[in-house]
Scaffold this active site. Structure first.
Site, PDB file in Angstrom:
ATOM      1  N   HIS A   1      -2.715  -3.508 -10.230  1.00  0.00           N
ATOM      2  CA  HIS A   1      -3.114  -4.178  -9.086  1.00  0.00           C
ATOM      3  C   HIS A   1      -3.806  -5.498  -9.130  1.00  0.00           C
ATOM      4  O   HIS A   1      -3.198  -6.524  -8.340  1.00  0.00           O
ATOM      5  CB  HIS A   1      -4.346  -3.274  -8.397  1.00  0.00           C
ATOM      6  CG  HIS A   1      -4.962  -3.672  -7.199  1.00  0.00           C
ATOM      7  ND1 HIS A   1      -6.129  -3.819  -6.743  1.00  0.00           N
ATOM      8  CD2 HIS A   1      -4.279  -4.322  -6.104  1.00  0.00           C
ATOM      9  CE1 HIS A   1      -6.417  -4.171  -5.621  1.00  0.00           C
ATOM     10  NE2 HIS A   1      -5.366  -4.434  -5.008  1.00  0.00           N
TER      11      HIS A   1
ATOM     12  N   GLU B   1      -0.318  -7.304  -8.925  1.00  0.00           N
ATOM     13  CA  GLU B   1       0.257  -7.456  -7.647  1.00  0.00           C
ATOM     14  C   GLU B   1      -0.306  -8.841  -7.104  1.00  0.00           C
ATOM     15  O   GLU B   1       0.408  -9.545  -6.168  1.00  0.00           O
ATOM     16  CB  GLU B   1      -0.114  -6.268  -6.787  1.00  0.00           C
ATOM     17  CG  GLU B   1       0.246  -6.285  -5.363  1.00  0.00           C
ATOM     18  CD  GLU B   1      -0.482  -5.359  -4.436  1.00  0.00           C
ATOM     19  OE1 GLU B   1      -0.845  -5.852  -3.316  1.00  0.00           O
ATOM     20  OE2 GLU B   1      -0.894  -4.244  -4.928  1.00  0.00           O
ATOM     21  N   HIS B   2      -1.802  -9.089  -7.185  1.00  0.00           N
ATOM     22  CA  HIS B   2      -2.350 -10.214  -6.504  1.00  0.00           C
ATOM     23  C   HIS B   2      -1.749 -11.662  -7.328  1.00  0.00           C
ATOM     24  O   HIS B   2      -1.369 -12.637  -6.533  1.00  0.00           O
ATOM     25  CB  HIS B   2      -3.747 -10.061  -6.781  1.00  0.00           C
ATOM     26  CG  HIS B   2      -4.428  -9.172  -5.426  1.00  0.00           C
ATOM     27  ND1 HIS B   2      -5.136  -9.703  -4.742  1.00  0.00           N
ATOM     28  CD2 HIS B   2      -4.315  -8.072  -5.471  1.00  0.00           C
ATOM     29  CE1 HIS B   2      -5.568  -8.536  -3.885  1.00  0.00           C
ATOM     30  NE2 HIS B   2      -5.026  -7.642  -4.341  1.00  0.00           N
TER      31      HIS B   2
ATOM     32  N   GLU C   1     -11.812  -6.753  -1.709  1.00  0.00           N
ATOM     33  CA  GLU C   1     -10.815  -5.501  -1.187  1.00  0.00           C
ATOM     34  C   GLU C   1     -11.613  -4.159  -1.411  1.00  0.00           C
ATOM     35  O   GLU C   1     -11.457  -3.284  -0.572  1.00  0.00           O
ATOM     36  CB  GLU C   1      -9.589  -5.909  -1.779  1.00  0.00           C
ATOM     37  CG  GLU C   1      -8.427  -4.788  -1.390  1.00  0.00           C
ATOM     38  CD  GLU C   1      -7.047  -4.848  -2.069  1.00  0.00           C
ATOM     39  OE1 GLU C   1      -6.139  -4.220  -1.790  1.00  0.00           O
ATOM     40  OE2 GLU C   1      -7.001  -5.923  -2.843  1.00  0.00           O
TER      41      GLU C   1
END
Length: 449
Positions: free
Chosen positions: A70, A73-74, A150
């Site tokens: 994750h 992904e950023h 998030e």
């Protein structure tokens, strides 16, 4: 169409005069396209078979990589040697395009949707991101804060929380049971070097699948992707075979936890019931789609009619069946007034067991066939869906199934098939997850039964 990894070129005609082609390059890179006649846009995705399940934990002095997928992904949007994060954003905003990424338990996809004339730009930018991200230490720390925000946002959503709790309850210590986005503790602890190692280990030519659908010419796509990757640090000259797909042999799961409750002062109790399901490649996956449609797939489904329409015990109630390479779940969800969660849970299980014992009617079977074939046809009006179908077919299933074949398989599902699968599912270990002001004994009678 089967997608063997050792076959360099494949082509198949699809409905509405579409054409699906696949090329496996000497470096192991796979490129798939679906040309849609009359389209003026295209969606392209760069798929890597690395998901949250692939993050190793701490090994001796080597830090854990949990949360790395994750994080990447950023970070891949934060800049390369030739583009800043703003440059990447401006590239797509200035042409009215869309760009984003998705992390799952078994893959990551970076994608864009643009006009046909802007597809070369999208290929150039996405190739640069996937191959040459700087993962700058300063940006890393900034993004750590963004990801924690998030996760905090998701923690405020009872639906997100109850879903994560159910996966953990059913799957236990299996890597699929971990949250896709990582936990706050994992994100706080993971180091830039650990994420960098994850990047270098998972992002290689023979791990990459590029899929595009819409106004796309396959030969031009292959040439553009190859040219864009040639400017990266990737070695495309060394022959390699595509990374093998994951094993589809079902994992023998340990019995899941009976109940997991997160106490929160919410206005509703969010309840999920889960049992072991089937793997993604299981031949019964079409039967599972029919089962899910009848039980909880719409407003005419049994769960909706019994729990909402007849009894008024919930506003939102449904079922779904997520599946992965070696494990799957069957789940049912309801949001209800606190104090009713035990009764609603019993009703959900009763409907599943009634389906297993009595089967479904001819009308329900016909309605499910119509719902699923119709929704599949409507979804394929969108190039995003077609691109995603290509990527998942290549990474997970090893076969491409067009709409006509999907409908043929649907029409082959019988009421007996559905009853038999429901019997198999309902005989599994039941796990319950709930979020809200839940009493300690809310599920005592359900568990005892």
């Amino acid at each position: 169409m089967s997608l063997p990894l050792d076959l360099p070129e494949l082509s198949i005609g699809t409905v509405a005069e579409g054409i699906v082609r696949r090329s496996v390059l000497p470096s192991g890179l796979r490129i798939l396209s679906e040309h849609i006649p009359g389209s003026r846009s295209a969606t392209i995705g760069y798929w890597v078979a690395a998901g949250s399940r692939d993050e190793p934990g701490r090994e001796g002095d080597v830090p854990s990589r949990h949360g790395s997928t994750h994080f990447l992904e950023h970070l891949l949007f934060k800049g390369t040697p030739t583009r800043t994060a703003l440059d990447i954003a401006v590239s797509f905003d200035s042409v009215g395009g869309e760009h984003n990424a998705v992390t799952s338990k078994e893959y990551t996809c970076y994608y864009a949707k643009v006009r046909d004339a802007d597809l070369p730009m999208a290929i150039t930018v996405l190739s640069d991101m996937v191959t040459s991200s700087l993962i700058d230490p300063k940006e890393f720390e900034t993004e750590r804060g963004v990801i924690l925000e998030e996760l905090a946002m998701a923690e405020d959503d009872p639906g997100d929380v109850v879903g994560e709790q159910l996966f953990a309850a059913v799957l236990g210590a299996h890597p699929l049971g971990r949250p896709v986005g990582g936990t706050p503790d994992a994100i706080r602890e993971v180091t830039r070097d650990a994420v960098w190692r994850h990047f270098k280990a998972a992002y290689r030519p023979n791990d990459l699948v590029v899929a595009a659908a819409g106004a796309v010419d396959h030969d031009e796509l292959v040439a553009a992707v190859t040219a864009s990757l040639a400017h990266s640090e990737w070695d495309l000259s060394t022959p390699a075979t595509p990374a093998p797909r994951r094993s589809s042999a079902p994992t023998l799961l340990a019995p899941g936890e009976a109940v997991r409750v997160v106490s929160k002062p919410t206005e509703q109790a969010s309840v999920m019931v889960g049992l072991p399901g089937i793997v993604a490649s299981d031949e019964r996956r079409t039967t599972m789609a029919v089962l899910n449609s009848v039980l909880g797939g719409g407003m005419s489904s049994r769960l909706f009619q019994e729990i909402r329409e007849r009894r008024g015990l919930a506003y939102s109630v449904y079922s779904y069946a997520p599946s992965y390479s070696d494990a799957g779940l069957f789940t049912m969800y309801a949001g209800c007034t606190p104090g009713r969660e035990g009764a609603v849970t019993e009703l959900m299980l009763d409907e599943l067991r009634r389906l297993a014992s009595d089967g479904i009617t001819a009308d329900e079977l016909a309605r499910a066939h119509g719902q699923l074939s119709g929704s599949a046809a409507l979804a394929l009006e969108d190039s995003d869906t077609r691109m995603s179908r290509l990527g998942r077919s290549e990474l997970t299933l090893g076969e491409f199934v067009d709409l006509d074949e999907s409908v043929r398989r649907l029409n082959g599902v019988t009421a007996d098939d559905v009853r038999e699968l429901a019997d198999t599912i309902s005989s599994g270990t039941v796990s319950i997850a709930a979020v809200g002001p839940i009493a300690d004994d809310a599920f005592r009678e359900v568990v005892a039964a």
